[in-house]
Design a protein around this motif. Structure first.
Motif, PDB file in Angstrom:
ATOM      1  N   ILE A 340     -39.016 -23.856   1.373  1.00  0.00           N
ATOM      2  CA  ILE A 340     -38.144 -24.565   0.809  1.00  0.00           C
ATOM      3  C   ILE A 340     -37.967 -25.948   0.922  1.00  0.00           C
ATOM      4  O   ILE A 340     -37.982 -26.681   0.085  1.00  0.00           O
ATOM      5  CB  ILE A 340     -36.590 -24.035   1.305  1.00  0.00           C
ATOM      6  N   TYR A 381     -35.448 -18.637  -3.986  1.00  0.00           N
ATOM      7  CA  TYR A 381     -34.017 -18.721  -3.487  1.00  0.00           C
ATOM      8  C   TYR A 381     -33.488 -17.231  -3.876  1.00  0.00           C
ATOM      9  O   TYR A 381     -32.967 -16.580  -2.799  1.00  0.00           O
ATOM     10  CB  TYR A 381     -33.110 -19.683  -4.057  1.00  0.00           C
ATOM     11  N   GLN A 388     -29.789 -17.590   1.473  1.00  0.00           N
ATOM     12  CA  GLN A 388     -28.851 -17.864   0.420  1.00  0.00           C
ATOM     13  C   GLN A 388     -27.677 -18.695   1.177  1.00  0.00           C
ATOM     14  O   GLN A 388     -26.594 -17.876   1.099  1.00  0.00           O
ATOM     15  CB  GLN A 388     -28.335 -16.847  -0.538  1.00  0.00           C
ATOM     16  N   ASN A 392     -28.934 -24.425   1.330  1.00  0.00           N
ATOM     17  CA  ASN A 392     -29.802 -24.154   0.503  1.00  0.00           C
ATOM     18  C   ASN A 392     -29.427 -24.171  -0.836  1.00  0.00           C
ATOM     19  O   ASN A 392     -30.201 -24.619  -1.717  1.00  0.00           O
ATOM     20  CB  ASN A 392     -30.511 -22.921   0.700  1.00  0.00           C
ATOM     21  N   ARG A 393     -27.949 -24.049  -1.079  1.00  0.00           N
ATOM     22  CA  ARG A 393     -27.500 -24.092  -2.487  1.00  0.00           C
ATOM     23  C   ARG A 393     -27.318 -25.417  -2.876  1.00  0.00           C
ATOM     24  O   ARG A 393     -27.544 -25.835  -3.924  1.00  0.00           O
ATOM     25  CB  ARG A 393     -26.097 -23.219  -2.591  1.00  0.00           C
TER      26      ARG A 393
END
Length: 847
Positions: A340, A381, A388, A392-393
């Motif tokens: 990520i 994701y 989640q 990370n959103r």
């Protein structure tokens, strides 16, 4: 002095991959006091002591503060700038190399430095560098012009330009043109190092055509040709490039390792980008064999070769690719948090890198590549529930919004730089606009072509002169970006349509972000049908079956606006793809959404940070540009004259009728800080740019070169929000161009306007704007007021939902038309009448 230029003559482009360096401002490494360098000393340092300025060339050039005063000093200073540009290129600092070649070019032209061959020492390497940053259209124009100025003899200079042009064609998606150019030239060449170079470029062209057999054939011919000679200097770099090409084509580690050995031994302190490119090839081979440790190691080595200045962002597509490689290997190694991290970093770097491109076509092509990276991040994701999280959103939202409106943001920033440019640049802008006026006014194909050629040449010269690489500075902050989504008053929805036609939505829910993936791949196609059925040329589809419309509109409401809070009345939508042109306020639950919500449409939420319009919040008047009568087959616009009369009666206006609409009056209207209201036809054409049909045609091409300072544009014309779809950029519309000119609020139409309803909504909008000072709220209130009074027939969304607000929700005040003068005159006349009446009356009494 001229002997020093033999070093510059060796410059021929080696690899034509995307690259550039970080333009972010840094703390100066140069002492604050001004240096006392002579021009000879400056030239010596520029040529032979690059370590004194490589870390921060801008600070160095500011600190020495040289002010040339005669021909000798002008010549010396120009050569010094060229030497700096050359050495910056050798160190892989492509961004600053372009910047200093452009400085040298503009200085040599301004001071008329005759002793420097601008074509050879500046324009040739500059064109090659534009290919490095993927601004290929500009490079092609420059090289084609250069080839016309030199005789077609087969010397190194001519062949170097042919090679550069072929590479520009390749990376502009025109590999067939490259093949034709190179094949014709190679057939006439005797054995030589230049022929070897061209053979390898021809191999690349065939690779782009997916012709593996031909690509391998010409690559092997190139290597065989190189190996006939004793190689040194640049020819070693060409040879290493051919070996790397062989490794790419044949997935062979041996040749790329040989290339790396050559580069490390012969160029221990330079050629870092070429080393990085070789490591990337090696890493890809290892990743293809699923050797993850080795692949990660080589991607890291490529990354490290870009870290000579130890910056997080290096504006180079190969650097982005190295970060992407680290993300991919981390993903395969199940190091999801690291993956990520690297994907986000790659997307951030790609955003900054793409902003160096001035060509619209090159920008849009890069948008497509960027979406591939984003696809991988979103899938990462979705496939890993353990990551989640809210954090990370936020990363997803940030990356999705970075992927949108990249060209639009570039145009906004360039426009801002133009407004503060010198008179020479402003004169060039005016001349480009004048030529577009001529182009739009003629239908003769030959004349159009002639004018287009003039425009192309002038735009290239303008781009060289505008010092874009000195002014560019794109540093959006993630933390600042995320602050607005904590608002308790607004709701935000960001959409991303995947390549497989599924859709992802990131949206606000309470004080958090939520994510939803719509797997139904038919939704987008259903949406297209919904728009064409109910929001095109006729209101009949709704009238024939309102209940069917309500059902379909309710379906899209529940899918596109999940968990919409009844407490948040302002809804900001960042659109994508087929969602453009959909009136969300006409979606339906128990009533039309417009009854409860105010809608604003955006190309990207980053526009909140990039639109910086400085116009005052209280506008003194409305500038009206209008036309009501048109030649056939266009219908007259009966409502326009009444619309103008209504606005003129109630507000202070500057009404510019068709007979007074010329370049001067239009330019003055746009450059003022008034609200701009335009009432006329809009012409959409599948070939030519959309244009407003006022007394003269004003196309989107013209609009880009106006200075526009208004806080609000109201486009009271049909189809001003429509146009050709652009990858990740919305539509090529009139509305979009006003956004690109830093206008924070634009009201436009998605389909044909009904005269009577347009009059009512326009009048209602300005009434509400005077009360609320919010264009977003004013339009919504005007629609609500209209619906409360409209007949059953006109409650059909076709009549009222075509007018929509695009913008950042800024405030715009509006003053009423002042009747004070008439009141004073009336009062004086009344007093005079009273006085005379009283005097006559008293006179009669006396008598």
């Amino acid at each position: 002095m001229r002997n020093k230029l033999f070093k510059l003559l060796s410059y021929i482009l080696i690899t034509f991959c995307w690259s550039c360096q970080n333009p972010e401002k840094e703390d100066s490494t140069i002492p604050a006091e001004k240096s006392m360098l002579s021009f000879d000393e400056f030239e010596e340092i520029a040529e032979n002591q690059p370590q004194q300025y490589i870390a921060n060339p801008d600070s160095f050039i500011r600190a020495i503060n040289l002010q040339p005063k005669n021909d000798f000093e002008n010549e010396s200073y120009a050569y010094g700038l060229v030497f700096m540009a050359y050495n910056l290129r050798e160190q892989g600092n492509i961004f600053h190399s372009i910047q200093f070649y452009e400085k040298a070019l503009n200085f040599a032209k301004e001071k008329n430095v005759e002793d420097i061959d601008i074509s050879l020492y500046i324009l040739k390497p500059l064109a090659a560098l534009y290919i490095h940053v993927d601004d290929n259209k500009k490079a092609i124009t420059l090289i084609e012009d250069l080839l016309q100025t030199i005789s077609p003899k087969e010397d190194a200079q001519h062949l170097g330009l042919i090679n550069n042009l072929a590479n520009a064609y390749i990376y502009n998606g025109e590999s067939q043109k490259a093949i034709q150019l190179l094949a014709n030239k190679i057939n006439t060449l005797p054995p030589s190092l230049s022929k070897a170079l061209l053979l390898n470029t021809l191999s690349t062209a065939y690779e782009m055509e997916n012709d593996q057999e031909s690509s391998s054939k010409y690559n092997q011919s190139a290597i065989a040709e190189f190996e006939k000679y004793q190689l040194q200097g640049d020819t070693l770099i060409w040879y290493a490039s051919a070996l790397t090409q062989y490794a790419t084509l044949n997935k062979s580690q041996k040749e790329v390792e040989k290339a790396l050995n050559i580069l490390h031994q012969s160029f221990p302190h330079s050629q870092f980008r070429n080393k990085a490119n070789a490591y990337l090839t090696l890493a890809d081979i290892e990743l293809n064999h699923n050797n993850l440790d080795s692949a990660h190691k080589y991607y890291k080595a490529a990354y490290q070769n870009f870290q000579q200045e130890k910056k997080k962002y290096v504006l180079d597509y190969k650097y982005t690719y190295a970060l992407l490689g680290l993300g991919r290997t981390s993903h395969k190694e199940n190091k999801i948090d690291s993956a990520i991290y690297y994907y986000e970093w790659a997307i951030e770097n790609d955003f900054r890198t793409q902003q160096l491109i001035t060509s619209e076509r090159d920008q849009l092509r890069n948008n497509i590549w960027n979406k591939k990276i984003l696809e991988e991040l979103i899938q990462l994701y979705i496939e890993n529930p353990e990551i989640q999280t809210q954090s990370n959103r936020e990363t997803l939202l940030w990356c999705i919004e970075l992927s949108k409106a990249r060209l639009l943001i570039n145009e906004i920033n360039r426009s801002e730089n133009w407004s503060s440019a010198d008179q020479k640049i402003k004169d060039a802008i005016q001349e480009i606009r004048r030529l577009y006026v001529k182009y739009d006014a003629t239908d003769a194909a030959q004349e159009k072509k002639s004018i287009a050629d003039q425009i192309g040449k002038l735009k290239t010269e303008f781009q060289l002169a505008e010092n874009y690489f000195e002014n560019v500075n794109f540093n959006p902050s993630k933390s600042s970006f995320l602050e607005k989504f904590q608002s308790k008053k607004e709701a935000y929805y960001s959409y991303y349509i995947h390549q497989d036609r599924s859709m992802s939505i990131v949206y606000t829910k309470a004080d958090q972000l939520a994510f939803q993936k719509i797997e139904d791949k038919n939704l987008v196609d259903s949406l297209i049908h919904f728009k064409s059925n109910y929001f095109s040329s006729s209101p009949n589809s709704f009238n024939s079956n309102p209940e069917k419309y309500y059902k379909e509109a309710r379906y899209f409401y529940h899918h596109l606006l999940p968990e919409l809070s009844s407490e948040k009345h302002n809804i900001f939508l960042s659109l994508d793809g087929e969602l453009y042109g959909l009136p969300f306020d006409a979606l339906y639950d128990k009533e039309y959404l417009i009854q409860s919500y105010n809608f604003a449409y955006l190309n990207s939420f980053l526009l909140f940070d990039f639109i910086t319009n400085k116009a005052p919040t209280t506008s003194k008047e409305i500038s009206l540009l209008y036309r009501s009568e048109f030649p056939k087959p266009l219908p007259h616009l009966a409502f326009v004259n009444q619309e103008v009369a209504n606005l003129t009666a109630r507000y202070k206006t500057l009404a510019i009728s068709p007979e007074h609409q010329n370049d001067s009056t239009i330019r003055e209207a746009f450059s003022a800080t008034n609200i701009i209201h335009i009432a006329a036809h809009t012409i959409l054409d599948s070939i030519e740019a959309p244009y407003l049909y006022l007394h003269q045609a004003i196309s989107t091409n013209q609009l880009r070169f106006f200075e526009i300072k208004t806080p609000l544009v109201f486009l009271s014309a049909c189809n001003t929000g429509n146009g050709v779809a652009l990858p990740s950029e919305g539509t090529e519309s009139i509305q979009r161009v006003f956004l690109s000119k830093n206008v924070p609020s634009v009201i436009s139409t998605y389909w044909f306007a009904n005269d009577e309803v347009m009059l009512q909504l326009t009048s209602g909008f300005y009434e509400e704007l005077q009360n609320s000072e919010s264009p977003m709220l004013a339009l919504a209130q005007a629609k609500r007021k209209f619906l409360n009074q409209a007949s059953i027939l006109q409650q059909n969304p076709w009549f009222w939902a075509n007018i929509n607000y695009t913008g950042i929700g800024n405030e715009v005040g509006l003053k009423k038309s002042s009747n004070l003068l008439f009141i004073l005159i009336g009062s004086v006349l009344l007093a005079l009448i009273v006085y005379l009446t009283r005097k006559i009356y008293l006179g009669r009494i006396k008598n």
